[in-house]
Design an enzyme around this catalytic site. Sequence first.
Site, PDB file in Angstrom:
ATOM      1  CD  GLU A  70       4.064  19.573  21.341  1.00  0.00           C
ATOM      2  OE1 GLU A  70       3.704  20.068  20.312  1.00  0.00           O
ATOM      3  OE2 GLU A  70       5.311  20.011  21.728  1.00  0.00           O
ATOM      4  CE  LYS A 116      23.550  20.579  16.016  1.00  0.00           C
ATOM      5  NZ  LYS A 116      22.255  19.866  15.695  1.00  0.00           N
ATOM      6  CD  GLU A 124       6.598  26.294  15.889  1.00  0.00           C
ATOM      7  OE1 GLU A 124       6.191  26.141  16.721  1.00  0.00           O
ATOM      8  OE2 GLU A 124       7.320  25.714  14.822  1.00  0.00           O
ATOM      9  CB  CYS A 137       4.791  22.374  17.181  1.00  0.00           C
ATOM     10  SG  CYS A 137       5.180  23.305  15.670  1.00  0.00           S
TER      11      CYS A 137
END
Length: 474
Positions: A378, A171, A247, A281
């Site tokens: 972030e 996906k 992750e 990330c």
Amino acid sequence: MDYTDLYINGAWHKTAERFDVINPATEGVIASVASADIADADAALDAAEAAMAKWAARTPRERSEVLRRAWELMTARLDHFAHLITLENGKAGVDARGEATYAAEFFRWFAEEAVRADGLITRAPASGARIIVQHKPAGLAVLVTPWNYPAAMGTRKIAPALAAGCGVIIKPASETPLTMLALMPLLEEAGVPKGLVNVLPSRKTGALVDHMLQDPRVRVVSFTGSTSVGRKLLKSAADQVLKPAMELGGNAPLIVFDDADMDEAITGTMLAKMRNLGEACTAANRIYVHENVADEYTRRLTAAMSALKVGDGTDASVDVGPLVNAATRDKVAAFVADAIAKGAKLECGGVIPEGTGFFYPPTVLSNVPETADCVHDEIFGPVAAIQTFTDQDDAIARANATEYGLVAYVFSGDFKRALQVCERLDYGMVGLNRGLVSDPAAPFGGTKQSGLGREGGHEGMLEFMETQYISAGW
């Protein structure tokens, strides 16, 4: 675009419902892509189940040769994939080609790992029985990939799954499905059997993925993305007790000691901060610089950031493309505004340019207070937020003061001290005098709420395998 439908059982399937993919540099529509529903997911699972039975029975060398061929084919077409990445993701040409190269390398690495799922035969000390240990394909795997690396986050999951003998359903992110769809004809050419790899772009991500995770044939879920979404997937995975490979998010600290080689530190920071425009990330999010060298570091980093050319990534002279969408750009702008309001100093950038596209300039903030939002979340954009320190223990404590533990960076000329600092950092990966840690040959992953499991390295294939122990006597 040539490939815009669902890819199920080696064939292209149209759907009544479709969605547009937008070029973030022009805000124009690139393509209309098919949107999968529950029935499509079931068809993909059926196809993967049928194909996996024969694929898993193939010898490791046979699987290895298919993956090796996929690497050769993708390497020959890097420019094509790089261009597609730039169109749908926005990253500059050099960055896009770097991703395409990195993505292809996973096929080569796991072609070599496919033949190395080593087992064990030993003898139990107490009973005398033989202990036979082997690794077997875990089962069907659902792979959910993000928009920031349209090629690499897919190949980083597909390659080890196929090496292990598993069938997969992918996906891709709705912002960037085209690169993964374009990879399917290449895999066909490489010899991947029909049905073994299926791609389901969809605007109904939550319902679609949750449905597949409830199917008893699915045994692995591999996800790259935000920690908040990862938590939801883990809850869904718990019902079937699936193997999770997660992750998730990061809040990477970058520590520059006063004995660091300043050229090395600036070069490393530019890599750690500006690779993929900071939409990673692994991007350096909090920069801690020793007070003795803070002025020089800030001046030189500001000069390097100011020199970058911003524009449409299809222009070869451009260093920095747009962010992926308006929401991401606006979030970055809000982080900068918040930091300045709380006392940070704007060294360069910080102003959204006028005109079309989701652009944000490379920005440097100094004197960033601990209360600034960007210190705790972030940034996911081209903003370097600098703080200072004088005490090593304080720098380590501040670096560790987060729920995330994906990657950290350390720059120091004292190798012994640097390694001691690395060991005290609660992170799954550390870049030591390097601004780049991602490598197909290394186990990529984090601690705490940055994830579970590892991708790449020898560990990457084992995420798609189960260990079986046989007790025997002879």
